[in-house]
Design a protein around this motif. Structure first.
Motif, PDB file in Angstrom:
ATOM      1  N   PHE A  87      40.170  68.840  32.366  1.00 37.34           N
ATOM      2  CA  PHE A  87      41.501  69.017  32.936  1.00 37.34           C
ATOM      3  C   PHE A  87      41.445  69.955  34.139  1.00 37.34           C
ATOM      4  O   PHE A  87      40.778  70.985  34.104  1.00 37.34           O
ATOM      5  CB  PHE A  87      42.459  69.627  31.909  1.00 37.34           C
ATOM      6  N   VAL A  88      42.209  69.588  35.185  1.00 42.12           N
ATOM      7  CA  VAL A  88      42.399  70.455  36.343  1.00 42.12           C
ATOM      8  C   VAL A  88      43.906  70.523  36.596  1.00 42.12           C
ATOM      9  O   VAL A  88      44.565  69.485  36.734  1.00 42.12           O
ATOM     10  CB  VAL A  88      41.685  69.904  37.594  1.00 42.12           C
ATOM     11  N   PHE A  89      44.441  71.754  36.663  1.00 44.76           N
ATOM     12  CA  PHE A  89      45.882  71.940  36.822  1.00 44.76           C
ATOM     13  C   PHE A  89      46.201  72.646  38.138  1.00 44.76           C
ATOM     14  O   PHE A  89      45.340  73.304  38.736  1.00 44.76           O
ATOM     15  CB  PHE A  89      46.447  72.771  35.659  1.00 44.76           C
ATOM     16  N   PRO A 160      32.379  65.610  31.041  1.00 46.89           N
ATOM     17  CA  PRO A 160      33.349  64.670  30.464  1.00 46.89           C
ATOM     18  C   PRO A 160      33.269  63.299  31.119  1.00 46.89           C
ATOM     19  O   PRO A 160      32.849  63.167  32.277  1.00 46.89           O
ATOM     20  CB  PRO A 160      34.692  65.347  30.787  1.00 46.89           C
ATOM     21  N   ALA A 161      33.691  62.300  30.379  1.00 44.06           N
ATOM     22  CA  ALA A 161      33.767  60.952  30.936  1.00 44.06           C
ATOM     23  C   ALA A 161      35.040  60.763  31.759  1.00 44.06           C
ATOM     24  O   ALA A 161      35.102  59.898  32.635  1.00 44.06           O
ATOM     25  CB  ALA A 161      33.735  59.923  29.803  1.00 44.06           C
ATOM     26  N   LEU A 162      36.060  61.589  31.492  1.00 41.07           N
ATOM     27  CA  LEU A 162      37.380  61.435  32.096  1.00 41.07           C
ATOM     28  C   LEU A 162      37.846  62.783  32.639  1.00 41.07           C
ATOM     29  O   LEU A 162      37.798  63.787  31.926  1.00 41.07           O
ATOM     30  CB  LEU A 162      38.369  60.924  31.044  1.00 41.07           C
ATOM     31  N   LEU A 163      38.296  62.803  33.898  1.00 46.56           N
ATOM     32  CA  LEU A 163      38.819  64.021  34.515  1.00 46.56           C
ATOM     33  C   LEU A 163      40.271  63.774  34.923  1.00 46.56           C
ATOM     34  O   LEU A 163      40.567  62.846  35.677  1.00 46.56           O
ATOM     35  CB  LEU A 163      37.981  64.395  35.739  1.00 46.56           C
ATOM     36  N   LEU A 164      41.171  64.617  34.403  1.00 46.97           N
ATOM     37  CA  LEU A 164      42.599  64.503  34.668  1.00 46.97           C
ATOM     38  C   LEU A 164      43.036  65.672  35.533  1.00 46.97           C
ATOM     39  O   LEU A 164      42.841  66.831  35.162  1.00 46.97           O
ATOM     40  CB  LEU A 164      43.377  64.507  33.351  1.00 46.97           C
ATOM     41  N   ALA A 165      43.635  65.380  36.679  1.00 50.19           N
ATOM     42  CA  ALA A 165      44.051  66.416  37.626  1.00 50.19           C
ATOM     43  C   ALA A 165      45.549  66.295  37.877  1.00 50.19           C
ATOM     44  O   ALA A 165      46.018  65.275  38.375  1.00 50.19           O
ATOM     45  CB  ALA A 165      43.270  66.276  38.939  1.00 50.19           C
ATOM     46  N   VAL A 196      44.547  61.294  39.082  1.00 48.50           N
ATOM     47  CA  VAL A 196      45.190  62.382  39.815  1.00 48.50           C
ATOM     48  C   VAL A 196      46.687  62.143  39.892  1.00 48.50           C
ATOM     49  O   VAL A 196      47.132  61.107  40.413  1.00 48.50           O
ATOM     50  CB  VAL A 196      44.619  62.504  41.245  1.00 48.50           C
ATOM     51  N   VAL A 197      47.474  63.081  39.372  1.00 48.23           N
ATOM     52  CA  VAL A 197      48.927  63.065  39.544  1.00 48.23           C
ATOM     53  C   VAL A 197      49.249  63.870  40.796  1.00 48.23           C
ATOM     54  O   VAL A 197      48.776  64.998  40.957  1.00 48.23           O
ATOM     55  CB  VAL A 197      49.636  63.667  38.320  1.00 48.23           C
TER      56      VAL A 197
END
Length: 236
Positions: A87-89, A160-165, A196-197
């Protein structure tokens, strides 16, 4: 890699019920690069939280890597998050009293990894993300772009296989934002699925696949194309 089937989520707001997700169905392949855009309150962050296992749907089904996430309890969801998702916030969420290196190392400490095992992994990601000369600095001694680099390093330290930003450039100037987006794209090019949001159309248009949300629904989906487009955030 990801399959969402008719996900619904509603929240009580006083005497009203607000629908955050309304029958959202979506397939995302491994290695894709997606942006999610839309007005405030459209459901973007709720969708990210569902995919990141930070929240659970009221109804519907979520499969990650072929496994049903909707049947897991909190312990099971936490295990999947730790194993597969970074996660990146916007707000970085760094620990002020820890150095950049210690912030990056923290997920490995929490996982119970021995210091001798942690050290080469941390050294690798610090060098890879250009933080060698900032590793001993506290967050308050870093620029916004450097803080976000530390946050990204922490997010990918366990591969991680998935990165959510979620709005990863929201607190940055245009130059620092461009560098962060370039870094995220480099990680995607190495095989990490990236979601990416963003409110920024220049960032959103870079993604190979672009989603738009309104009123809890996906109203536009450009289709599964993996290469980023050259727009206002030029590669440097």
């Amino acid at each position: 890699m990801i399959r969402l089937q008719a996900l619904c989520k509603a929240y009580a707001l006083g005497d009203e019920t607000v629908t955050a997700l309304d029958e959202v169905s979506l397939d995302i392949g491994a290695g894709e690069y997606l942006s999610v855009m839309g007005p405030s309150g459209s459901g973007k962050s709720t969708l990210l939280n569902m995919i990141g296992l930070l929240d659970t749907p009221d109804t519907g089904r979520y499969q990650l890597c072929g496994h049903d996430m909707t049947i897991l309890n909190e312990e099971g969801r936490a295990a999947e998050r730790n194993r597969r998702i970074g996660f990146v916030f916007q707000a970085y969420h760094l620990i002020d009293r820890l150095s950049a290196r210690e912030n990056i190392e923290l997920p490995l400490v929490l996982a119970g990894m021995a210091p001798a095992e942690r050290r080469p992994l941390v050294d690798e990601v610090i060098e890879r993300l250009g933080l060698l000369d900032r590793a001993g600095h506290l967050p308050r001694q870093l620029s916004g772009g450097q803080r976000q680099r530390v946050a990204i390093a922490r997010a990918v330290i366990r591969k991680p296989a998935l990165l959510l930003a979620d709005e990863p450039t929201g607190n940055l100037d245009s130059h620092s934002g461009a560098e962060v987006i370039k870094l995220l794209e480099e990680l995607n090019s190495q095989g990490i699925t990236l979601l990416v949001v963003t409110h920024d159309p220049a960032i959103g248009q870079r993604a190979g696949r672009r989603l738009r949300m309104e009123d809890g629904r996906v109203t536009e989906d450009s289709g599964a194309v993996n290469t980023p487009r050259e727009t206002g955030y030029a590669r440097r």
